[in-house]
Motif scaffolding. Structure first.
Motif, PDB file in Angstrom:
ATOM      1  N   ALA A  91       0.848  -1.197   0.000  1.00 21.77           N
ATOM      2  CA  ALA A  91       0.000   0.000   0.000  1.00 21.77           C
ATOM      3  C   ALA A  91       0.878   1.241   0.000  1.00 21.77           C
ATOM      4  CB  ALA A  91      -0.902  -0.012   1.230  1.00 21.77           C
ATOM      5  N   ARG A  92       1.968   1.177   0.763  1.00 24.94           N
ATOM      6  CA  ARG A  92       2.854   2.324   0.849  1.00 24.94           C
ATOM      7  C   ARG A  92       3.473   2.617  -0.512  1.00 24.94           C
ATOM      8  NH1 ARG A  92       6.216   0.621   5.173  1.00 24.94           N
ATOM      9  NH2 ARG A  92       4.353   0.631   6.451  1.00 24.94           N
ATOM     10  N   LYS A  93       3.799   1.555  -1.229  1.00 25.95           N
ATOM     11  CA  LYS A  93       4.383   1.758  -2.559  1.00 25.95           C
ATOM     12  C   LYS A  93       3.381   2.383  -3.511  1.00 25.95           C
ATOM     13  CE  LYS A  93       8.204  -1.443  -2.521  1.00 25.95           C
ATOM     14  NZ  LYS A  93       8.180  -2.804  -1.969  1.00 25.95           N
ATOM     15  N   ALA A  94       2.092   2.149  -3.239  1.00 27.31           N
ATOM     16  CA  ALA A  94       1.056   2.733  -4.092  1.00 27.31           C
ATOM     17  C   ALA A  94       0.709   4.149  -3.644  1.00 27.31           C
ATOM     18  CB  ALA A  94      -0.185   1.851  -4.066  1.00 27.31           C
ATOM     19  N   GLY A  95       1.469   4.691  -2.678  1.00 30.65           N
ATOM     20  CA  GLY A  95       1.264   6.074  -2.272  1.00 30.65           C
ATOM     21  C   GLY A  95       0.284   6.264  -1.134  1.00 30.65           C
ATOM     22  N   ILE A  96       0.001   5.195  -0.399  1.00 26.76           N
ATOM     23  CA  ILE A  96      -0.912   5.319   0.745  1.00 26.76           C
ATOM     24  C   ILE A  96      -0.089   5.290   2.033  1.00 26.76           C
ATOM     25  CG2 ILE A  96      -2.793   4.217   2.013  1.00 26.76           C
ATOM     26  CD1 ILE A  96      -3.785   3.155  -0.668  1.00 26.76           C
ATOM     27  N   GLU A  97      -0.128   6.383   2.763  1.00 25.58           N
ATOM     28  CA  GLU A  97       0.655   6.484   3.994  1.00 25.58           C
ATOM     29  C   GLU A  97      -0.300   6.577   5.177  1.00 25.58           C
ATOM     30  OE1 GLU A  97       3.948   6.660   4.821  1.00 25.58           O
ATOM     31  OE2 GLU A  97       4.463   6.079   2.782  1.00 25.58           O
ATOM     32  N   THR A  98       0.089   5.969   6.278  1.00 26.02           N
ATOM     33  CA  THR A  98      -0.759   6.000   7.459  1.00 26.02           C
ATOM     34  C   THR A  98      -0.039   6.708   8.603  1.00 26.02           C
ATOM     35  OG1 THR A  98      -1.587   3.851   6.774  1.00 26.02           O
ATOM     36  CG2 THR A  98      -2.154   4.577   8.988  1.00 26.02           C
ATOM     37  N   VAL A  99      -0.751   7.591   9.268  1.00 25.96           N
ATOM     38  CA  VAL A  99      -0.237   8.158  10.514  1.00 25.96           C
ATOM     39  C   VAL A  99      -0.861   7.336  11.626  1.00 25.96           C
ATOM     40  CG1 VAL A  99      -0.093  10.185  11.986  1.00 25.96           C
ATOM     41  CG2 VAL A  99      -0.101  10.448   9.505  1.00 25.96           C
ATOM     42  N   HIS A 100      -0.067   6.471  12.232  1.00 19.64           N
ATOM     43  CA  HIS A 100      -0.623   5.562  13.219  1.00 19.64           C
ATOM     44  C   HIS A 100      -0.976   6.304  14.500  1.00 19.64           C
ATOM     45  CE1 HIS A 100       0.396   1.910  10.969  1.00 19.64           C
ATOM     46  NE2 HIS A 100       1.362   2.671  10.481  1.00 19.64           N
ATOM     47  N   GLN A 101      -1.914   5.713  15.222  1.00 17.24           N
ATOM     48  CA  GLN A 101      -2.340   6.338  16.471  1.00 17.24           C
ATOM     49  C   GLN A 101      -1.156   6.448  17.437  1.00 17.24           C
ATOM     50  OE1 GLN A 101      -5.872   4.449  17.820  1.00 17.24           O
ATOM     51  NE2 GLN A 101      -6.545   6.213  18.982  1.00 17.24           N
ATOM     52  N   ASN A 102      -0.274   5.434  17.400  1.00 20.86           N
ATOM     53  CA  ASN A 102       0.907   5.486  18.281  1.00 20.86           C
ATOM     54  C   ASN A 102       2.059   6.227  17.614  1.00 20.86           C
ATOM     55  OD1 ASN A 102       2.159   3.768  16.445  1.00 20.86           O
ATOM     56  ND2 ASN A 102       1.577   1.944  17.568  1.00 20.86           N
ATOM     57  N   LEU A 103       1.820   6.792  16.440  1.00 16.51           N
ATOM     58  CA  LEU A 103       2.753   7.637  15.692  1.00 16.51           C
ATOM     59  C   LEU A 103       3.921   6.907  15.044  1.00 16.51           C
ATOM     60  CD1 LEU A 103       2.954  10.818  17.894  1.00 16.51           C
ATOM     61  CD2 LEU A 103       1.353  10.249  16.073  1.00 16.51           C
ATOM     62  N   ALA A 104       4.253   5.718  15.546  1.00 16.05           N
ATOM     63  CA  ALA A 104       5.338   4.939  14.945  1.00 16.05           C
ATOM     64  C   ALA A 104       6.635   5.730  14.833  1.00 16.05           C
ATOM     65  CB  ALA A 104       4.919   4.399  13.577  1.00 16.05           C
ATOM     66  N   LEU A 105       6.993   6.415  15.912  1.00 14.99           N
ATOM     67  CA  LEU A 105       8.277   7.124  15.938  1.00 14.99           C
ATOM     68  C   LEU A 105       9.213   6.419  16.915  1.00 14.99           C
ATOM     69  CD1 LEU A 105       7.001  10.809  16.172  1.00 14.99           C
ATOM     70  CD2 LEU A 105       7.790   9.609  14.131  1.00 14.99           C
ATOM     71  N   VAL A 106      10.506   6.469  16.600  1.00 12.41           N
ATOM     72  CA  VAL A 106      11.500   5.895  17.503  1.00 12.41           C
ATOM     73  C   VAL A 106      12.100   7.045  18.310  1.00 12.41           C
ATOM     74  CG1 VAL A 106      13.604   4.529  17.690  1.00 12.41           C
ATOM     75  CG2 VAL A 106      11.995   4.085  15.835  1.00 12.41           C
ATOM     76  N   GLU A 107      11.855   7.032  19.618  1.00 12.28           N
ATOM     77  CA  GLU A 107      12.220   8.176  20.460  1.00 12.28           C
ATOM     78  C   GLU A 107      13.718   8.470  20.492  1.00 12.28           C
ATOM     79  OE1 GLU A 107      10.606   7.790  24.371  1.00 12.28           O
ATOM     80  OE2 GLU A 107       8.691   8.595  23.671  1.00 12.28           O
ATOM     81  N   ASP A 108      14.529   7.428  20.411  1.00 11.06           N
ATOM     82  CA  ASP A 108      15.969   7.648  20.535  1.00 11.06           C
ATOM     83  C   ASP A 108      16.637   8.005  19.218  1.00 11.06           C
ATOM     84  OD1 ASP A 108      16.545   7.395  23.286  1.00 11.06           O
ATOM     85  OD2 ASP A 108      16.012   5.288  23.128  1.00 11.06           O
ATOM     86  N   LEU A 109      15.853   8.080  18.157  1.00  8.60           N
ATOM     87  CA  LEU A 109      16.418   8.536  16.892  1.00  8.60           C
ATOM     88  C   LEU A 109      16.021   9.999  16.686  1.00  8.60           C
ATOM     89  CD1 LEU A 109      15.837   5.470  14.527  1.00  8.60           C
ATOM     90  CD2 LEU A 109      17.897   6.088  15.779  1.00  8.60           C
ATOM     91  N   THR A 110      16.770  10.673  15.822  1.00  8.26           N
ATOM     92  CA  THR A 110      16.494  12.088  15.585  1.00  8.26           C
ATOM     93  C   THR A 110      15.283  12.246  14.675  1.00  8.26           C
ATOM     94  OG1 THR A 110      17.891  12.107  13.654  1.00  8.26           O
ATOM     95  CG2 THR A 110      18.953  12.649  15.741  1.00  8.26           C
ATOM     96  N   VAL A 111      14.841  13.496  14.538  1.00  6.31           N
ATOM     97  CA  VAL A 111      13.699  13.790  13.671  1.00  6.31           C
ATOM     98  C   VAL A 111      13.989  13.329  12.243  1.00  6.31           C
ATOM     99  CG1 VAL A 111      12.355  15.648  12.640  1.00  6.31           C
ATOM    100  CG2 VAL A 111      12.856  15.697  15.085  1.00  6.31           C
ATOM    101  N   TRP A 112      15.177  13.686  11.734  1.00  3.73           N
ATOM    102  CA  TRP A 112      15.456  13.304  10.336  1.00  3.73           C
ATOM    103  C   TRP A 112      15.564  11.796  10.179  1.00  3.73           C
ATOM    104  CZ3 TRP A 112      19.779  10.663   8.771  1.00  3.73           C
ATOM    105  CH2 TRP A 112      20.911  10.688   9.593  1.00  3.73           C
TER     106      TRP A 112
END
Lengths: 262, 333
Positions: A91-112
């Protein structure tokens, strides 16, 4: 100030702008019929909201579109082409992106690093590829500034960001890599008033950029404020669709509870 | 209609502009003390021992300390990868012994020493890969898999060697073990090279970012399409590669392949990683930290001997230092 884009009818192009068309979608988990013959359409340059009670099938529908579940019956078309995603990756390859409720961010990595997670830019040959950190940082700066996201510096760790800033980074990542649909599951549920306002601004900017936005929200004020189109789900069915400008919060509530038939 | 509230620059939810991590703020934050525990502890230790006994920093003693820390550095580097994903590899030391035995067996069969080294490397890698597959694909906790692996590898070492050590007498091996550039022995150079490659792998490749992401948040990694199972398989394979290299280095150091338990290497390499500020919960790691951790632990043992403390106290000291480092890491944010 965004009223002009919300007025129905002004989108003269109408059906041509349909990015995603879901037809007769059904899905059962054992004996539970989670989705029954669901039909919805999502248009480019519009915010489409899906509302309904808990268990009405909103999340299941969204997970079908984002490739987490595969429907038993029915079709999903993107730009008129039938798709059958088996994984979120497809789905992502077809251009569908999801903003997950838990955000799916890694806290110990930088923004970039989070913005480019699993999409890292590398240089070199074959197996000797190393990260092009400079290019990713610059591209991240651009992504962040193009959406006027209020994030301190792309080199700061996500751990240091506030809830709203994290949400912004997550949305920024989805918007930066999607050329079509951005799905948002309760994007402001955990935020304060000010931060909610900012994230809503950001969502409106995505619409202005021509993205199709699919919004799941329990907040009716927010749905009425942001969306162009509302689909109402009840017990696995999509029971009604309304142009937001042509309906009221009361009507939506009545449709959700079943007090009013479509 | 909401433009007023939207445009009002909010002072409460917008955090103050991030100051670049100045040394002042770092100094005040106990978390960064934990991150720098190994280098700072290292300097403090050097100063104390040097004050107590001036031979501590003599060239000869520094050379001996470096030589004694080479194997530990290699093992600690491998361990760092396992710990970065929030896991642990309890089998590294026995895998090293097993690899050393394979080295001895291949060498004993009359094959050239290059094949013996390759045998050790393949044995260590294969054992690590097997454990990685069980952890990643089989979804068995790494603690259990590597605890089992610890036992299996020690057992295999005994089985293959029949409990007997094999003496390895070879000009090249001897040259490798005793040769040096100034005071830096060849094994130390190998250890530093392993650390340098590991640093590049962890911080300058896609794979390294995925290791830290999988350790930091398995959920986020999965959501962005990273296969956590593959990452876990890979880190345990890397740990196996390091164990294989360490096995060959061990043979060179003692001139024989012995099926000994080498348990102190396990404790010390986990200790070096903890001292190095690598978070046991995963997601936060450096290579330079564990490297200093390994140097510190070796220096500690050496220094205690120099100042005449009974060697029975040395494990006590190592244990205390490690727990103290872990205590500091509680403040890591």
């Amino acid at each position: 100030m965004t009223q002009q884009t919300q007025t129905p009818g002004t989108s003269a192009s109408g059906a041509d702008d349909v990015l995603v068309r879901v037809s007769n979608l059904s899905l059962s988990f054992g004996n539970v019929r989670a989705l029954r013959d669901v039909d919805v359409t999502l248009r480019r340059g519009e915010i489409t909201a899906i509302v309904g009670d808990n268990g009405a099938g909103k999340s299941t529908l969204v997970r079908c579109i984002s490739g987490v579940h595969t429907a038993d019956e029915g079709t999903i078309e993107i730009d008129g082409e039938k798709v059958a995603f088996k994984t979120p990756e497809e789905a992502r390859k077809a251009g569908i992106e999801t903003v997950h409720q838990n955000l799916a961010l890694v806290e110990d990595l930088t923004v970039w690093q989070n913005l480019f997670l699993n999409r890292e830019i590398t240089r070199g040959f074959g197996p000797l590829r190393v990260l092009d950190r400079g290019r990713m940082k610059r591209a991240a700066e651009e992504m962040v500034s193009s959406l006027s996201v209020n994030v301190p510096a792309v080199t700061s760790k996500v751990r240091r960001l506030s809830g709203g800033q994290r949400q912004a980074v997550s949305i920024c990542r989805a918007a930066g890599f999607s050329d079509g649909l951005v799905i948002m599951d309760e994007p402001t549920a955990a935020l304060g008033v000010q931060e909610t306002a900012r994230v809503e601004e950001l969502i409106q900017r995505l619409r202005a950029d021509g993205h199709a936005v699919l919004l799941i929200s329990h907040n009716f004020d927010q749905v009425m404020r942001l969306s162009d189109q509302v689909w109402v789900m009840r017990a696995g069915r999509c029971v009604a669709g309304r142009r937001t400008a042509a309906t009221t919060g009361e009507e939506i509530v009545a449709l959700i509870t079943g007090a009013q038939a479509a | 209609m909401t433009s007023v509230t939207q445009e009002a620059p909010s002072t409460d939810d917008a955090p103050p502009p991030m100051p670049a991590d100045s040394w002042r703020t770092r100094l005040r934050d106990p978390g960064s003390w934990a991150e720098w525990a190994a280098p700072v502890g290292f300097v403090v230790m050097v100063l104390i021992f040097q004050a107590l006994n001036t031979t501590f920093l003599s060239l000869g003693n520094v050379e001996a300390m470096l030589a004694a820390s080479a194997i530990l550095i290699v093992l600690a580097v491998g361990q760092t990868f396992a710990v970065s994903t929030g896991g642990i590899d309890l089998s590294v030391a026995s895998n090293m012994t097993f690899s050393a035995i394979i080295f001895g067996t291949v060498f004993g069969s009359g094959a050239p020493v290059g094949f013996a080294f390759l045998g050790a490397l393949v044995a260590g890698t294969a054992f690590g890969l097997l454990q990685g597959v069980l952890i990643g694909r089989g979804k068995i906790t790494d603690f259990i898999v590597t605890l089992g692996g610890f036992s299996v590898a020690s057992g295999l070492a005994l089985v293959v060697s029949d409990g007997q050590p094999t003496t390895v007498i070879d000009r090249f091996v001897l040259e490798f073990a005793t040769g040096s550039v100034w005071i830096i022995g060849y094994p130390v150079i190998v250890a530093f090279l392993v650390a340098a490659v590991a640093h590049v792998l962890l911080f300058h490749t896609k794979f390294g970012t995925h290791v830290l992401a999988a350790g930091g948040s398995e959920e986020a990694a999965t959501a962005t399409g990273i296969s956590v199972a593959r990452v876990k398989t890979a880190v345990h394979t890397i740990s196996g590669v390091c164990a294989g290299i360490a096995g060959a280095m061990l043979v060179a150091r003692i001139g024989a392949a012995e099926p000994a338990a080498n348990t102190q290497f396990l404790l010390n390499c986990v200790a070096a990683v903890v001292l190095g500020g690598v978070a046991l919960v995963g997601g936060r790691a450096t290579i330079i930290g564990p490297l200093f951790g390994a140097l510190l632990l070796t220096g500690l043992t050496n220094g205690l001997t120099l100042v005449g403390v009974s060697q029975y106290y040395q494990p006590v000291a190592v244990g205390c230092v490690v727990v103290a480092a872990a205590f500091l890491s509680r403040y890591q944010k």
